[in-house]
Write an enzyme that holds these catalytic residues in place. Structure first.
Site, PDB file in Angstrom:
ATOM      1  N   ASP A 214      -8.144 -45.842   4.834  1.00 40.13           N
ATOM      2  CA  ASP A 214      -9.041 -45.596   5.963  1.00 40.13           C
ATOM      3  C   ASP A 214     -10.441 -46.069   5.587  1.00 40.13           C
ATOM      4  O   ASP A 214     -10.568 -47.014   4.813  1.00 40.13           O
ATOM      5  CB  ASP A 214      -8.978 -44.108   6.352  1.00 40.13           C
ATOM      6  CG  ASP A 214      -9.312 -43.893   7.817  1.00 40.13           C
ATOM      7  OD1 ASP A 214     -10.420 -44.275   8.230  1.00 40.13           O
ATOM      8  OD2 ASP A 214      -8.480 -43.353   8.563  1.00 40.13           O
ATOM      9  N   HIS A 237     -10.813 -49.638   5.934  1.00 37.98           N
ATOM     10  CA  HIS A 237     -11.418 -49.899   7.242  1.00 37.98           C
ATOM     11  C   HIS A 237     -12.907 -50.222   7.168  1.00 37.98           C
ATOM     12  O   HIS A 237     -13.586 -50.282   8.180  1.00 37.98           O
ATOM     13  CB  HIS A 237     -11.182 -48.715   8.182  1.00 37.98           C
ATOM     14  CG  HIS A 237      -9.730 -48.504   8.504  1.00 37.98           C
ATOM     15  ND1 HIS A 237      -9.277 -47.505   9.332  1.00 37.98           N
ATOM     16  CD2 HIS A 237      -8.613 -49.173   8.107  1.00 37.98           C
ATOM     17  CE1 HIS A 237      -7.952 -47.560   9.431  1.00 37.98           C
ATOM     18  NE2 HIS A 237      -7.530 -48.551   8.688  1.00 37.98           N
TER      19      HIS A 237
END
Ligand SMILES: *[C@@H]1O[C@H](CO)[C@@H](O)[C@H](O)[C@H]1NC(C)=O
Ligand SMILES: *[C@@H]1O[C@H](CO)[C@@H](O)[C@H](O)[C@H]1NC(C)=O
Length: 389
Positions: A214, A237
């Site tokens: 993430d 991310h």
């Protein structure tokens, strides 16, 4: 003679560092990877915390199995060092059960330094569980290392792997230095953010490598004075301010964030600012992104003020978060999509004061493109893709 010199040196090294050493093994810690060492760590902490002089908790090599563990302050001294040569293993009794949101927590402490250590969150079972569609009663998972309501904190040379949830969380803290940290979890592991900073002031993150599923670093409301330098992100991310403005309350703003001399490699986003498409108010200002290398990043530069996953509860609404004074300077490299620079701001709260200077982002060795909605700013120097203000 030699012996007395040795004793003298030993004595000298203790008195000069002036710190009492609490070895986890002397409190019943078992480095066998199986026995529960939670109580031993708590006892050592209580001894160090109630000492009126500087103290060191030493964790020798080996694997220590630990359940939820809370190191609470305030303490009688403001210089407690955790010197860790060993590995801390999270106990995971039942997959996805138990709603603990944290594993190792420091709360209300001052002057704590963690030096070294491997934190193994053992998140794989929970990630598998989360990937099942009807996972009822599944817990969100536990963040591996959390500091709450604390100040003068240092985290250095620590490695955190496979957290169930976020690896490191800094919440409501002041003066925190994170350096030479490594975070590692697979690129497809859910919600395993590297470092999450929220409601905190004067935090620096330097010389740190984050490979995860993430956000590399996620920046929540009320973050003021965050300095990020020499950070490597990927997979993951990217670095994200937000998401902001989800809850229906007035949020504290995000102000004075710098990301400098950092690299993104194979990430979903590079430098992202993300707010929910809902009218909740707040602001983002005084942001500088400088000397950044993008290697095959899907969205290298992105402001998304229309975040509304699954279009639930926010269709056709505008974000109430005001974004201003965001500088992008010396950003180079490659995008894996044609639009390398995307400013999608709020119709009711347009972005203002966006600055672009020396940008060179290519898509398949050709110049990339940019798109703007409700964004105003200025540019100087060569800008590829050409600005759309
Ligand atoms: C965890 O929390 C969820 C949501 O609050 C709840 O539905 C579930 O029963 C809880 N699980 C356990 C084991 O307590
Ligand atoms: C942000 O930085 C500016 C410029 O250095 C400074 O004047 C301002 O006080 C800072 N804001 C906060 C909330 O500290």
């Amino acid at each position: 003679m030699a012996k007395s010199l040795h004793l003298f040196l030993l004595f000298f090294s203790f008195s000069s560092s002036n710190a009492l050493v609490y070895n986890i093994l002397n409190f019943g810690g078992k480095p066998d990877g199986k026995s529960d060492s939670t109580k031993a760590f708590i006892k050592a902490w209580k001894a160090a915390c109630s000492s009126t002089s500087a103290s060191t908790i030493y964790v020798p090599r080996g694997k220590y199995s630990l359940g939820l563990i809370k190191f609470n302050g305030p303490c009688k001294n403001n210089a407690i060092r955790f010197s860790i040569d060993g590995t801390l293993l999270a106990q995971r009794s039942k997959v996805g059960l138990g709603n603990l949101s944290q594993w190792v927590v420091f709360e209300n402490v001052q002057g704590v330094k963690i030096d070294g250590g491997n934190f193994d969150g053992k998140g794989t079972d929970l990630w598998t569980h989360k990937s099942l569609i009807h996972c009822q009663g599944c817990s969100l998972g536990a963040s591996s290392l959390t500091f709450i309501d604390s100040k003068d904190i240092e985290i250095t040379r620590l490695t955190s792997i496979n957290s169930e949830l976020y690896h490191i969380v800094i919440l409501n803290c002041k003066d925190v230095k994170v350096s030479e940290v490594k975070v590692e979890a697979p690129g497809n592991s859910p919600n395993t953010d590297g470092i999450h900073v929220q409601s905190s002031k004067d935090v620096t993150i330097t010389k740190t490598t984050i490979k995860t599923g993430d956000d590399c670093i996620s920046i929540g409301e009320g973050t003021v004075g965050l300095w990020i330098e020499q950070v490597f992100c990927g997979p993951g991310h990217g670095i994200s301010i937000g998401s902001l403005g989800k809850e229906e309350v007035k949020e504290e703003g995000v102000e004075n964030v710098t990301v400098k001399t950092s690299t993104f490699s194979g990430t979903e986003n590079g430098l992202r600012i993300k707010t929910w498409a809902s009218p909740n108010s707040g602001f983002v200002k005084g942001i500088t992104f400088e000397d950044i290398l993008m290697r095959d990043v899907k969205n290298p530069i992105i402001i998304d003020q229309n975040y509304c996953p699954h279009n639930i509860a926010c269709p056709n609404q505008n974000s109430g978060i005001k974004i201003s004074q965001v500088m992008y300077k010396n950003i180079k490299g490659s995008s894996t999509t044609q639009v390398a620079m995307n400013f999608e701001c709020s119709a009711s709260n347009p972005c203002s004061g966006i600055g672009l200077q020396n940008i060179a982002l290519m898509y398949e060795k050709q110049p990339s493109k940019s798109t703007c909605k409700h964004a105003q700013g200025t540019s100087s120097g060569p800008i590829i893709p050409p600005s759309c203000f």
